[in-house]
Design an enzyme around this catalytic site. Structure first.
Site, mmCIF file in Angstrom:
data_model
loop_
_atom_site.group_PDB
_atom_site.id
_atom_site.type_symbol
_atom_site.label_atom_id
_atom_site.label_comp_id
_atom_site.label_asym_id
_atom_site.label_seq_id
_atom_site.Cartn_x
_atom_site.Cartn_y
_atom_site.Cartn_z
ATOM 1 N N LYS A 35 -15.599 -5.245 33.164
ATOM 2 C CA LYS A 35 -16.877 -4.542 33.167
ATOM 3 C C LYS A 35 -17.567 -4.711 31.809
ATOM 4 O O LYS A 35 -16.965 -5.180 30.847
ATOM 5 C CB LYS A 35 -16.669 -3.057 33.483
ATOM 6 C CG LYS A 35 -15.771 -2.323 32.485
ATOM 7 C CD LYS A 35 -15.531 -0.891 32.899
ATOM 8 C CE LYS A 35 -14.623 -0.184 31.886
ATOM 9 N NZ LYS A 35 -14.421 1.233 32.201
ATOM 10 N N TYR A 256 -31.514 -2.148 0.841
ATOM 11 C CA TYR A 256 -32.387 -1.001 1.075
ATOM 12 C C TYR A 256 -31.848 0.250 0.383
ATOM 13 O O TYR A 256 -30.665 0.570 0.464
ATOM 14 C CB TYR A 256 -32.520 -0.729 2.571
ATOM 15 C CG TYR A 256 -33.411 -1.709 3.299
ATOM 16 C CD1 TYR A 256 -34.769 -1.784 3.007
ATOM 17 C CD2 TYR A 256 -32.890 -2.535 4.277
ATOM 18 C CE1 TYR A 256 -35.592 -2.683 3.673
ATOM 19 C CE2 TYR A 256 -33.709 -3.439 4.961
ATOM 20 C CZ TYR A 256 -35.063 -3.500 4.640
ATOM 21 O OH TYR A 256 -35.876 -4.388 5.312
#
Length: 377
Positions: A35, A256
């Site tokens: 899955k 950042y």
């Protein structure tokens, strides 16, 4: 030109892991859980690699149809059953097996006309408290389903452990005992299935007729068990390359927010990977990657497309050099721990822009490119 990041898929490792599972549970059949796009590995790549499994298990009809379109003829089990009655058309046409976990699903089957010998797994909630019938309801459900002409007989039983990754958790023995009590008063089911990956490893008494390996099949430990001791091999290696090399001085910050500051002159390798590829943004500075096969720490915040790595201690790092983010040589379990998450989430979180490609013995991704090669290919 494409970004140089990709997920290398080692088919031989997958086959090896399947053999290890057979060795751990020699008396059972294997229902390979594929899955979520085979846990992020690519169902179109993994289905052929796992062709020696006895059956496949998925979460939806769409996933089952993808397998059938790939030419898979194995039994396919829908672990969550059907979500609406109209899906029964595909179930019948594609010979899919159903998990039944609710009265609503039984009602859908009752309205279905025809004798199609649908294979049914009754899901029993022995303690996970997610899907399934309470043990006290199973006898009623069993007799109700036996009366339907569209079903194959006898029925099958399934449950799921909540804490099998903790071998000593009392819940494991409780769930196993509840399931065994059901078997004592129900007619003999055609088959039973209890064990997920962790139960295959830690709870051999739960192996039953079918085991349902997921994470371990992809070479990742589902518990604290050491992956090398289990002799499992990682199937996915997430790799990229250096796209820039630069020097920063002591006191200069990187990335950042300037969350990391150099304490001395530092050589940085900028690599093509980021949270846009599924690498966790919140990973702390100091988390390791492999540059040219050697460990080097990430510094500063992970950006959408790039990560900065301190390579001051490494010799001759150049643009185009290979970088391993997880997998071969760098267990994903280690990264998951640093990110305060689980390996499942990292694997399933690899984004669509990262191509999955089959690796081979002569694959050049791990090699440092020669000067006359295109540096990023």
């Amino acid at each position: 030109m494409a970004r140089p990041i990709c997920a290398l898929i080692d088919c031989e490792a997958a086959r090896h892991n399947l053999q290890r599972i057979r060795a751990m549970a020699p008396e059972t059949k294997i229902m390979a859980v594929v899955k979520a796009n085979a846990y992020g590995h690519g169902i179109e790549l993994m289905a052929p690699c796992l062709s020696e499994a006895d059956a496949f298990a998925v979460a939806s009809v769409d996933e089952a149809l993808a397998l059938r379109h790939l030419g898979v003829t194995h039994p396919i089990v829908l672990l969550e059953g059907i979500f609406c009655a109209s899906e029964l058309t595909d179930v019948v046409e594609q010979r899919l097996e159903l998990v039944v976990h609710s009265d609503e699903q039984i009602a859908m089957l009752e309205t279905h006309r025809g004798c199609h010998n649908l294979v049914i797994w009754i899901k029993v909630d022995t303690g996970m408290h997610r899907l399934g019938f309470a043990p006290s309801e199973v006898a009623r459900v069993w007799h109700q389903l036996q009366g339907l002409s569209c079903l194959a007989q006898p029925l099958r039983l399934m449950t799921h452990f909540a804490s099998s990754d903790e071998p000593n958790a009392p819940a494991n023995a409780t769930q196993l005992a509840q399931f065994k009590q059901l078997l004592a008063y129900l007619p003999d089911p055609l088959a039973i299935s209890l064990a997920n990956s962790a139960a295959i490893i830690h709870l051999p008494e739960s192996h039953g007729d079918w085991v349902r390996p997921g994470l371990m099949m992809y070479g990742v430990s589902p518990s604290q068990a050491n992956i090398e001791e289990l002799d499992l091999k990682p199937v996915m290696t997430l790799v990229t390359r250096v796209i820039a090399v630069k020097q920063v001085s002591a006191g200069e910050s990187v990335g950042y927010g300037g969350s990391w500051q150099a304490t001395q002159s530092t050589q940085l390798a900028i690599i093509a990977a980021g949270y846009g590829d599924g690498y966790p943004r919140h990973i702390p500075s100091g988390t390791l990657v492999l540059v040219n096969g050697r460990q080097a720490p990430i510094v500063g915040r992970v950006s959408m497309d790039m990560i900065s790595v301190d390579v001051s201690h490494l010799d001759a790092v150049d643009v185009g050099d290979p970088v391993v983010l997880w997998g071969k040589g760098l267990p994903i379990e280690r990264l998951a721990q640093a990110a305060n998450t689980i390996s499942y989430e990292l694997l399933c979180g690899v984004t669509k822009r990262v191509p999955a490609v089959l690796s081979s013995a002569d694959h050049h991704w791990y090699e440092k490119p020669t000067r006359n090669e295109n540096a990023l290919h």
